[in-house]
Design a protein around this motif. Structure first.
Motif, PDB file in Angstrom:
ATOM      1  N   PHE A 181       0.960  -0.944  -0.089  1.00 31.97           N
ATOM      2  CA  PHE A 181      -0.340   0.037   0.443  1.00 31.97           C
ATOM      3  C   PHE A 181       0.476   0.866  -0.020  1.00 31.97           C
ATOM      4  N   LYS A 182       1.892   1.000   0.079  1.00 29.65           N
ATOM      5  CA  LYS A 182       2.950   2.008   0.365  1.00 29.65           C
ATOM      6  C   LYS A 182       2.800   3.431  -1.284  1.00 29.65           C
ATOM      7  N   ALA A 183       2.789   2.543  -2.477  1.00 29.10           N
ATOM      8  CA  ALA A 183       2.890   3.676  -2.984  1.00 29.10           C
ATOM      9  C   ALA A 183       1.567   4.625  -3.191  1.00 29.10           C
ATOM     10  N   LEU A 184       0.328   3.619  -3.585  1.00 23.99           N
ATOM     11  CA  LEU A 184      -1.014   4.334  -2.828  1.00 23.99           C
ATOM     12  C   LEU A 184      -1.308   5.050  -2.284  1.00 23.99           C
ATOM     13  N   VAL A 185      -0.148   4.733  -0.800  1.00 23.05           N
ATOM     14  CA  VAL A 185      -0.360   6.467  -0.065  1.00 23.05           C
ATOM     15  C   VAL A 185       0.091   7.570   0.094  1.00 23.05           C
ATOM     16  N   THR A 186       1.212   6.941  -1.366  1.00 24.08           N
ATOM     17  CA  THR A 186       2.376   7.847  -1.194  1.00 24.08           C
ATOM     18  C   THR A 186       1.605   9.457  -2.492  1.00 24.08           C
ATOM     19  N   ILE A 187       0.819   8.093  -3.975  1.00 28.39           N
ATOM     20  CA  ILE A 187       0.452   8.560  -4.608  1.00 28.39           C
ATOM     21  C   ILE A 187      -1.443   9.470  -3.918  1.00 28.39           C
ATOM     22  N   LEU A 188      -1.898   8.909  -3.364  1.00 30.90           N
ATOM     23  CA  LEU A 188      -2.438   9.694  -2.487  1.00 30.90           C
ATOM     24  C   LEU A 188      -2.629  11.217  -1.973  1.00 30.90           C
ATOM     25  N   MET A 189      -1.331  10.958  -1.586  1.00 32.80           N
ATOM     26  CA  MET A 189      -0.698  12.735  -0.616  1.00 32.80           C
ATOM     27  C   MET A 189      -0.354  13.722  -2.487  1.00 32.80           C
ATOM     28  N   SER A 190      -0.124  13.142  -3.132  1.00 35.47           N
ATOM     29  CA  SER A 190       0.244  13.846  -4.417  1.00 35.47           C
ATOM     30  C   SER A 190      -0.725  14.485  -4.765  1.00 35.47           C
ATOM     31  N   CYS A 191      -1.560  13.876  -4.962  1.00 33.10           N
ATOM     32  CA  CYS A 191      -3.052  14.350  -5.439  1.00 33.10           C
ATOM     33  C   CYS A 191      -3.817  14.984  -4.707  1.00 33.10           C
ATOM     34  N   ALA A 192      -3.774  14.937  -3.028  1.00 34.87           N
ATOM     35  CA  ALA A 192      -4.458  16.270  -2.078  1.00 34.87           C
ATOM     36  C   ALA A 192      -3.425  17.289  -2.853  1.00 34.87           C
ATOM     37  N   THR A 193      -2.084  17.014  -2.899  1.00 34.40           N
ATOM     38  CA  THR A 193      -1.337  18.049  -3.598  1.00 34.40           C
ATOM     39  C   THR A 193      -1.402  18.952  -4.290  1.00 34.40           C
ATOM     40  N   SER A 194      -2.162  17.861  -5.444  1.00 33.10           N
ATOM     41  CA  SER A 194      -2.383  18.565  -6.657  1.00 33.10           C
ATOM     42  C   SER A 194      -4.179  19.421  -6.286  1.00 33.10           C
ATOM     43  N   PHE A 195      -4.997  19.089  -5.403  1.00 32.78           N
ATOM     44  CA  PHE A 195      -6.271  19.497  -5.269  1.00 32.78           C
ATOM     45  C   PHE A 195      -5.793  20.627  -4.556  1.00 32.78           C
ATOM     46  N   GLY A 196      -4.989  20.359  -3.660  1.00 25.45           N
ATOM     47  CA  GLY A 196      -4.733  21.886  -2.861  1.00 25.45           C
ATOM     48  C   GLY A 196      -3.561  23.227  -4.287  1.00 25.45           C
ATOM     49  N   SER A 197      -3.176  22.232  -4.952  1.00 24.26           N
ATOM     50  CA  SER A 197      -2.589  23.486  -5.714  1.00 24.26           C
ATOM     51  C   SER A 197      -3.726  24.096  -6.672  1.00 24.26           C
ATOM     52  N   ILE A 198      -4.452  23.601  -6.761  1.00 23.26           N
ATOM     53  CA  ILE A 198      -6.232  24.038  -7.840  1.00 23.26           C
ATOM     54  C   ILE A 198      -6.926  25.165  -6.857  1.00 23.26           C
ATOM     55  N   VAL A 199      -7.190  24.794  -5.866  1.00 20.66           N
ATOM     56  CA  VAL A 199      -7.652  25.533  -4.207  1.00 20.66           C
ATOM     57  C   VAL A 199      -7.129  26.695  -4.498  1.00 20.66           C
ATOM     58  N   MET A 200      -4.875  27.062  -4.167  1.00 24.38           N
ATOM     59  CA  MET A 200      -4.143  27.160  -4.610  1.00 24.38           C
ATOM     60  C   MET A 200      -4.745  28.348  -5.677  1.00 24.38           C
ATOM     61  N   ALA A 201      -4.823  28.260  -6.227  1.00 31.07           N
ATOM     62  CA  ALA A 201      -4.751  28.477  -7.804  1.00 31.07           C
ATOM     63  C   ALA A 201      -6.605  29.453  -7.936  1.00 31.07           C
ATOM     64  N   GLY A 202      -7.212  29.053  -7.115  1.00 32.69           N
ATOM     65  CA  GLY A 202      -8.714  30.002  -7.318  1.00 32.69           C
ATOM     66  C   GLY A 202      -8.602  30.747  -6.099  1.00 32.69           C
ATOM     67  N   LEU A 203      -8.147  30.921  -5.228  1.00 30.40           N
ATOM     68  CA  LEU A 203      -7.733  31.661  -4.417  1.00 30.40           C
ATOM     69  C   LEU A 203      -7.268  33.090  -4.650  1.00 30.40           C
ATOM     70  N   ALA A 204      -5.714  32.088  -5.730  1.00 33.93           N
ATOM     71  CA  ALA A 204      -5.349  33.502  -6.146  1.00 33.93           C
ATOM     72  C   ALA A 204      -5.701  34.409  -6.976  1.00 33.93           C
ATOM     73  N   PHE A 205      -6.705  34.375  -8.137  1.00 34.83           N
ATOM     74  CA  PHE A 205      -7.606  34.490  -8.865  1.00 34.83           C
ATOM     75  C   PHE A 205      -8.499  35.212  -8.387  1.00 34.83           C
ATOM     76  N   ALA A 206      -9.367  35.283  -7.264  1.00 34.63           N
ATOM     77  CA  ALA A 206      -9.816  35.735  -6.228  1.00 34.63           C
ATOM     78  C   ALA A 206      -9.205  37.030  -5.698  1.00 34.63           C
ATOM     79  N   PHE A 207      -8.201  36.246  -4.628  1.00 35.03           N
ATOM     80  CA  PHE A 207      -6.990  37.624  -4.035  1.00 35.03           C
ATOM     81  C   PHE A 207      -5.817  37.991  -4.776  1.00 35.03           C
ATOM     82  N   ARG A 208      -6.102  39.120  -5.818  1.00 30.59           N
ATOM     83  CA  ARG A 208      -4.962  40.047  -5.913  1.00 30.59           C
ATOM     84  C   ARG A 208      -3.898  40.518  -5.754  1.00 30.59           C
ATOM     85  N   ASN A 209      -4.191  40.636  -4.285  1.00 30.66           N
ATOM     86  CA  ASN A 209      -3.596  41.667  -3.596  1.00 30.66           C
ATOM     87  C   ASN A 209      -2.534  40.443  -2.747  1.00 30.66           C
TER      88      ASN A 209
END
Length: 504
Positions: A181-209
């Motif tokens: 399960f080690k590969a699955l766990v690590t990849i899931l953490m990467s998926c969470a990181t990617s989702f966080g990057s999507i959230v960050m891009a949305g927040l950056a678009f909303a907060f331009r300062n």
């Protein structure tokens, strides 16, 4: 490597591991995107020199006549080699005659220019403010601006410190997980990181300062420290560091949370000492950082992992923190490649589990390098193709980071893994420091840094081939496990050959 037997009795992938992983995934959503937050907080917007006739509020319309903004800009700012307003120079005096030349400059003496002695005027259509426009304004004689700087205030310092603390949690999760399960766990953490990057891009678009964006991204991190006190320490680490009683307590605690019945009878101190006898004997000798380099196999692994982390960090960080230099919409590209990286990580699980760690990393590094090189040579007019290539490269960078983490954790012995990961992490940090420096080479060629990133990634793909394959193998607990691994695998092969020959 005997700890795996104890872990199986406590539940290799039960309720505890799932809850622990869920907490870590939530942490990753908000914490890890900070590594690339400066794509937005430290972006370099379009800029030109401040000029009196255009930007001085006291200049009235009658002073400039009926000239348009474009006309005023033409007589105030020279054109660069691309026939666009220069970012770093202005005319010493307004060149009124340029209004009547209709683009013919051959018979006119070259007018005097000067640097932007009064500062710059910034394009605020994308970002209202960044650390470059408010803090850094560092002038470079060739580029006018340096590459993205690192601004540190109290908020960002605290968030980076918490980022370092929370990014140490994945090691706990890996050590509580069964090998399959080690590969699955690590990849899931990467998926969470990617989702966080999507959230960050949305927040950056909303907060331009940049102040507001930094605050929104940093404050939630402080609340993630509270639940960490209820997380279990690694029993594997406790046992191999001569704390078997505490390790046993953690095993029983996890077994109870996993709903394992009669764990107190199955998990006893006698069982722990018998199962981990060799590892406990090895703990009688204190380990230190120098032990990483005393034995040949471990020394080779650490050196190669450092080389891999260093080279991968140059390419990945160079690409990730300089998206704006690829002349694409940084909000769109961040969101696109983060979205695509989620299915890419799922594909990576299949490749890592079926083709192994070494061949998979070779493929990922090659693909990343080739897509970067292709992006450089594709004309800007072919925007759709460039977007596809940038998206593919970004998704692949996430996969490379995940596969490196998996392989590193599986190659290093528990007794000294934290120190070893600190060494390889330092090598990665050195690579991350080199990455933005390479962008200064754009003064010679705009494509040169990207070509270097691509070539380094391709060369880095060969490094994992020099390391052992770890697919479906238990984690090494002691340095001796690492040194005996080759002998053990050779002995197993010889036994297999005898078994096959004997019946005949």
């Amino acid at each position: 490597m005997a700890f795996q037997d104890l872990l199986n009795q406590a539940g290799g992938m039960g309720r505890y591991q799932i809850l622990q992983m869920a907490f870590l995934l939530i942490c990753n959503v908000m914490v890890t995107p900070h590594a690339i937050l400066e794509n937005f907080t430290a972006a370099i917007p379009g800029h030109r020199c401040w000029v009196h006739i255009i930007d001085n509020d006291t200049v009235s319309d009658s002073d400039s006549g009926t000239l348009s903004q474009d006309d005023l800009l033409r007589i105030s700012i020279p054109l660069d080699s691309n026939l666009r307003p220069d970012k770093c120079h202005r005319f010493v005096q307004p060149q009124w005659h340029l209004l009547h030349l209709n683009g013919t400059f051959s018979n006119v003496t070259e007018p005097d220019t000067e640097p932007c002695v009064d500062g710059w005027v910034y394009d605020q259509s994308t970002f209202l403010s960044t650390t470059v426009t408010e803090v850094w304004e560092e002038v470079n004689p060739h580029m006018c601006f340096t590459s993205n700087g690192h601004h540190w205030d109290l908020c960002s310092f605290g968030s980076h410190l918490l980022h370092l603390l929370l990014t140490s949690l994945p090691e706990r999760v890996i050590e509580w997980t069964s090998p399959k399960f080690k590969a699955l766990v690590t990849i899931l953490m990467s998926c969470a990181t990617s989702f966080g990057s999507i959230v960050m891009a949305g927040l950056a678009f909303a907060f331009r300062n940049w102040h507001h964006l930094q605050l929104v991204m940093s404050v939630p991190i402080f609340f993630f420290l509270i639940p960490t006190r209820w997380m279990s320490e690694s029993a594997r680490w406790l046992i191999v560091n001569n704390k078997p009683q505490k390790g046993l307590q953690e095993l029983r605690r996890v077994a109870c949370k996993n709903g394992v019945k009669n764990s107190g009878d199955a998990l006893t101190m006698e069982v722990v000492r018998t199962t981990m006898r060799e590892e406990l004997e090895a703990t009688q000798t204190k380990t230190s950082l120098s032990d990483l380099f005393h034995t040949p196999n471990l020394r080779k692994r650490v050196f190669l992992l450092c080389l891999l982390r260093f080279s991968a960090a140059i390419s990945i960080l160079g690409f990730s923190i300089h998206l704006q230099h690829l002349k694409s919409n940084v909000f769109l590209m961040q969101c696109l490649y983060s979205s695509v990286s989620i299915p890419a990580c799922i594909v990576a699980v299949f490749l890592l589990n079926h083709t192994g760690r070494r061949i998979s990393q070779l493929f990922f590094c090659f693909l990343f390098g080739i897509t970067i090189l292709a992006t450089v040579f594709v004309p800007e007019e072919m925007r759709t193709l460039r977007v596809v290539l940038i998206t593919l490269a970004g998704a692949n960078s996430v996969v490379i980071s995940s596969s490196n983490i998996i392989h590193s954790n599986e190659l290093l012995p528990t007794v000294i893994r934290a120190r070893a990961l600190g060494v390889t992490g330092t090598a990665g940090s050195m690579g991350a420091a080199v990455a933005p420096v390479l962008m200064t080479l754009t003064m010679y060629s705009a494509s040169l840094p990207w070509i270097i990133y691509g070539v380094i990634s391709i060369l880095a793909g060969f490094v994992p081939l020099l390391l052992p394959e770890t697919k479906n193998k238990p984690l090494p607990d002691s340095i001796q496990d690492v040194e005996n691994e080759w002998k053990g695998s050779r002995h197993t092969n010889e036994e297999g050959a005898i078994i096959k020959v004997t019946p005949f």
